[in-house]
Design a protein around this motif. Structure first.
Motif, PDB file in Angstrom:
ATOM      1  N   GLU A  96      -9.700  86.456  32.684  1.00  0.00           N
ATOM      2  CA  GLU A  96      -8.637  85.339  32.679  1.00  0.00           C
ATOM      3  C   GLU A  96      -8.325  84.742  31.429  1.00  0.00           C
ATOM      4  O   GLU A  96      -7.289  84.567  31.066  1.00  0.00           O
ATOM      5  N   GLY A  97      -9.267  84.526  30.517  1.00  0.00           N
ATOM      6  CA  GLY A  97      -9.132  84.045  29.272  1.00  0.00           C
ATOM      7  C   GLY A  97      -8.077  85.120  28.411  1.00  0.00           C
ATOM      8  O   GLY A  97      -7.103  84.371  27.798  1.00  0.00           O
ATOM      9  N   ARG A  98      -8.297  86.500  28.440  1.00  0.00           N
ATOM     10  CA  ARG A  98      -7.552  87.158  27.763  1.00  0.00           C
ATOM     11  C   ARG A  98      -5.954  86.884  28.225  1.00  0.00           C
ATOM     12  O   ARG A  98      -5.151  87.189  27.555  1.00  0.00           O
ATOM     13  N   GLY A  99      -5.995  87.073  29.578  1.00  0.00           N
ATOM     14  CA  GLY A  99      -4.419  86.932  30.243  1.00  0.00           C
ATOM     15  C   GLY A  99      -3.927  85.741  29.689  1.00  0.00           C
ATOM     16  O   GLY A  99      -2.752  85.996  29.503  1.00  0.00           O
ATOM     17  N   TYR A 100      -4.500  84.607  29.798  1.00  0.00           N
ATOM     18  CA  TYR A 100      -3.782  83.264  29.324  1.00  0.00           C
ATOM     19  C   TYR A 100      -3.519  83.149  27.919  1.00  0.00           C
ATOM     20  O   TYR A 100      -2.348  82.939  27.575  1.00  0.00           O
ATOM     21  N   ALA A 101      -4.359  83.829  27.301  1.00  0.00           N
ATOM     22  CA  ALA A 101      -4.094  84.120  25.757  1.00  0.00           C
ATOM     23  C   ALA A 101      -2.962  85.028  25.569  1.00  0.00           C
ATOM     24  O   ALA A 101      -2.037  84.736  24.628  1.00  0.00           O
ATOM     25  N   LEU A 102      -2.962  85.945  26.378  1.00  0.00           N
ATOM     26  CA  LEU A 102      -1.624  86.875  25.926  1.00  0.00           C
ATOM     27  C   LEU A 102      -0.421  86.200  26.535  1.00  0.00           C
ATOM     28  O   LEU A 102       0.863  86.348  26.030  1.00  0.00           O
ATOM     29  N   GLU A 103      -0.325  85.326  27.515  1.00  0.00           N
ATOM     30  CA  GLU A 103       0.821  84.799  27.975  1.00  0.00           C
ATOM     31  C   GLU A 103       1.107  83.826  27.200  1.00  0.00           C
ATOM     32  O   GLU A 103       2.210  83.637  26.830  1.00  0.00           O
ATOM     33  N   GLN A 104       0.089  83.006  26.504  1.00  0.00           N
ATOM     34  CA  GLN A 104       0.479  81.644  25.544  1.00  0.00           C
ATOM     35  C   GLN A 104       1.253  82.703  24.390  1.00  0.00           C
ATOM     36  O   GLN A 104       2.320  81.953  23.781  1.00  0.00           O
ATOM     37  N   ARG A 105       0.698  83.861  23.710  1.00  0.00           N
ATOM     38  CA  ARG A 105       1.053  84.524  22.561  1.00  0.00           C
ATOM     39  C   ARG A 105       2.696  84.683  23.055  1.00  0.00           C
ATOM     40  O   ARG A 105       3.514  85.052  21.955  1.00  0.00           O
ATOM     41  N   ALA A 106       2.929  85.126  24.160  1.00  0.00           N
ATOM     42  CA  ALA A 106       4.280  85.754  24.575  1.00  0.00           C
ATOM     43  C   ALA A 106       5.346  84.384  24.641  1.00  0.00           C
ATOM     44  O   ALA A 106       6.517  84.842  24.943  1.00  0.00           O
ATOM     45  N   THR A 107       4.736  83.376  25.058  1.00  0.00           N
ATOM     46  CA  THR A 107       5.599  82.314  25.105  1.00  0.00           C
ATOM     47  C   THR A 107       6.498  81.915  23.894  1.00  0.00           C
ATOM     48  O   THR A 107       6.011  81.880  23.002  1.00  0.00           O
ATOM     49  N   ILE A 108       7.923  81.662  24.182  1.00  0.00           N
ATOM     50  CA  ILE A 108       8.900  81.685  22.976  1.00  0.00           C
ATOM     51  C   ILE A 108       9.276  79.902  23.253  1.00  0.00           C
ATOM     52  O   ILE A 108       9.552  79.571  24.356  1.00  0.00           O
ATOM     53  N   ASP A 109       9.439  79.388  22.360  1.00  0.00           N
ATOM     54  CA  ASP A 109       9.904  78.019  22.044  1.00  0.00           C
ATOM     55  C   ASP A 109      11.534  78.237  22.296  1.00  0.00           C
ATOM     56  O   ASP A 109      11.946  78.547  21.129  1.00  0.00           O
ATOM     57  N   LEU A 110      12.036  77.897  23.377  1.00  0.00           N
ATOM     58  CA  LEU A 110      13.524  78.258  23.467  1.00  0.00           C
ATOM     59  C   LEU A 110      14.209  76.986  23.170  1.00  0.00           C
ATOM     60  O   LEU A 110      15.504  76.842  22.864  1.00  0.00           O
ATOM     61  N   LYS A 111      13.724  75.898  22.465  1.00  0.00           N
ATOM     62  CA  LYS A 111      14.451  74.613  22.179  1.00  0.00           C
ATOM     63  C   LYS A 111      15.126  75.155  20.913  1.00  0.00           C
ATOM     64  O   LYS A 111      16.439  74.613  20.969  1.00  0.00           O
ATOM     65  N   THR A 112      14.716  75.905  19.985  1.00  0.00           N
ATOM     66  CA  THR A 112      15.606  76.044  18.730  1.00  0.00           C
ATOM     67  C   THR A 112      16.848  77.131  19.250  1.00  0.00           C
ATOM     68  O   THR A 112      17.876  76.966  18.722  1.00  0.00           O
ATOM     69  N   PHE A 113      16.400  77.910  20.108  1.00  0.00           N
ATOM     70  CA  PHE A 113      17.720  78.969  20.715  1.00  0.00           C
ATOM     71  C   PHE A 113      18.535  78.062  21.528  1.00  0.00           C
ATOM     72  O   PHE A 113      19.743  78.373  21.210  1.00  0.00           O
ATOM     73  N   ALA A 114      17.956  77.135  22.057  1.00  0.00           N
ATOM     74  CA  ALA A 114      19.123  76.229  23.148  1.00  0.00           C
ATOM     75  C   ALA A 114      20.031  75.296  21.995  1.00  0.00           C
ATOM     76  O   ALA A 114      21.158  75.332  22.320  1.00  0.00           O
ATOM     77  N   ALA A 115      19.391  74.873  21.098  1.00  0.00           N
ATOM     78  CA  ALA A 115      20.184  74.055  19.902  1.00  0.00           C
ATOM     79  C   ALA A 115      21.175  74.953  19.597  1.00  0.00           C
ATOM     80  O   ALA A 115      22.239  74.591  18.996  1.00  0.00           O
ATOM     81  N   ASN A 116      20.835  76.040  18.976  1.00  0.00           N
ATOM     82  CA  ASN A 116      21.850  77.059  18.255  1.00  0.00           C
ATOM     83  C   ASN A 116      22.789  77.417  19.188  1.00  0.00           C
ATOM     84  O   ASN A 116      24.039  77.540  18.857  1.00  0.00           O
ATOM     85  N   ALA A 117      22.565  77.805  20.668  1.00  0.00           N
ATOM     86  CA  ALA A 117      23.516  78.351  21.365  1.00  0.00           C
ATOM     87  C   ALA A 117      24.482  77.006  21.749  1.00  0.00           C
ATOM     88  O   ALA A 117      25.647  77.291  21.796  1.00  0.00           O
TER      89      ALA A 117
END
Length: 158
Positions: free
Chosen positions: A117-138
């Motif tokens: 469970e911990g490994r899965g969560y850590a992998l999920e968090q690692r894959a999470t992208i902060d879309l705020k910067t992309f949204a502002a640019n878009a």
């Protein structure tokens, strides 16, 4: 067999037995010493975790090098990296805990689901992208395109 050679054979056999026992004891003691050293290092990591996460990570990492078969120490390393927000490092450490725990059980499946469970969560968090910067640019790009279209009067209405 003569009566004189029987005591000599017994003494020779006894000497070989003592030598082999001493060798096994030395090998076993060295292995146990590594396990003890790893636990002592992990204890230092526990103390450091209260104030200095980086120091704790260093201690836990060193302990896993000393005794890579200790899944509990791998878990401590994973938890410290988790606390720091080092998701990639936490995922690797949880994988180490899974491997070590699995090897300690030999042909049985690992039982510590929290490592998975911990490994899965850590992998999920690692894959999470902060879309705020992309949204502002878009938003800026879309506004720019709309402005160009309005100034470029070719019958396109937006």
């Amino acid at each position: 067999m003569s009566s004189e050679s029987a005591p000599t054979d017994r003494r020779s056999h006894w000497a070989k037995t003592v030598a082999i026992s001493a060798l096994l004891l030395t090998t076993s003691t060295a292995c146990n010493r590594d396990k003890q050293d790893a636990i002592l290092m992990a204890n230092e990591g526990d103390k450091a975790l209260k104030g200095d996460v980086d120091s704790a990570i260093s201690k836990f990492a060193e302990a896993t090098q000393i005794d890579p078969a200790n899944h509990a120490i791998w878990n401590k390393l994973a938890q410290a990296r988790w606390k720091k927000g080092d998701w990639a490092g936490a995922a690797v450490a949880f994988a180490g805990a899974i491997k070590a725990e699995g090897e300690s059980k030999k042909d049985k499946k690992p039982t510590f689901a929290n490592y998975f469970e911990g490994r899965g969560y850590a992998l999920e968090q690692r894959a999470t992208i902060d879309l705020k910067t992309f949204a502002a640019n878009a938003q800026q790009k879309i506004s720019s395109i709309v402005a160009d279209m309005r100034t470029n009067d070719q019958g396109i209405r937006v």
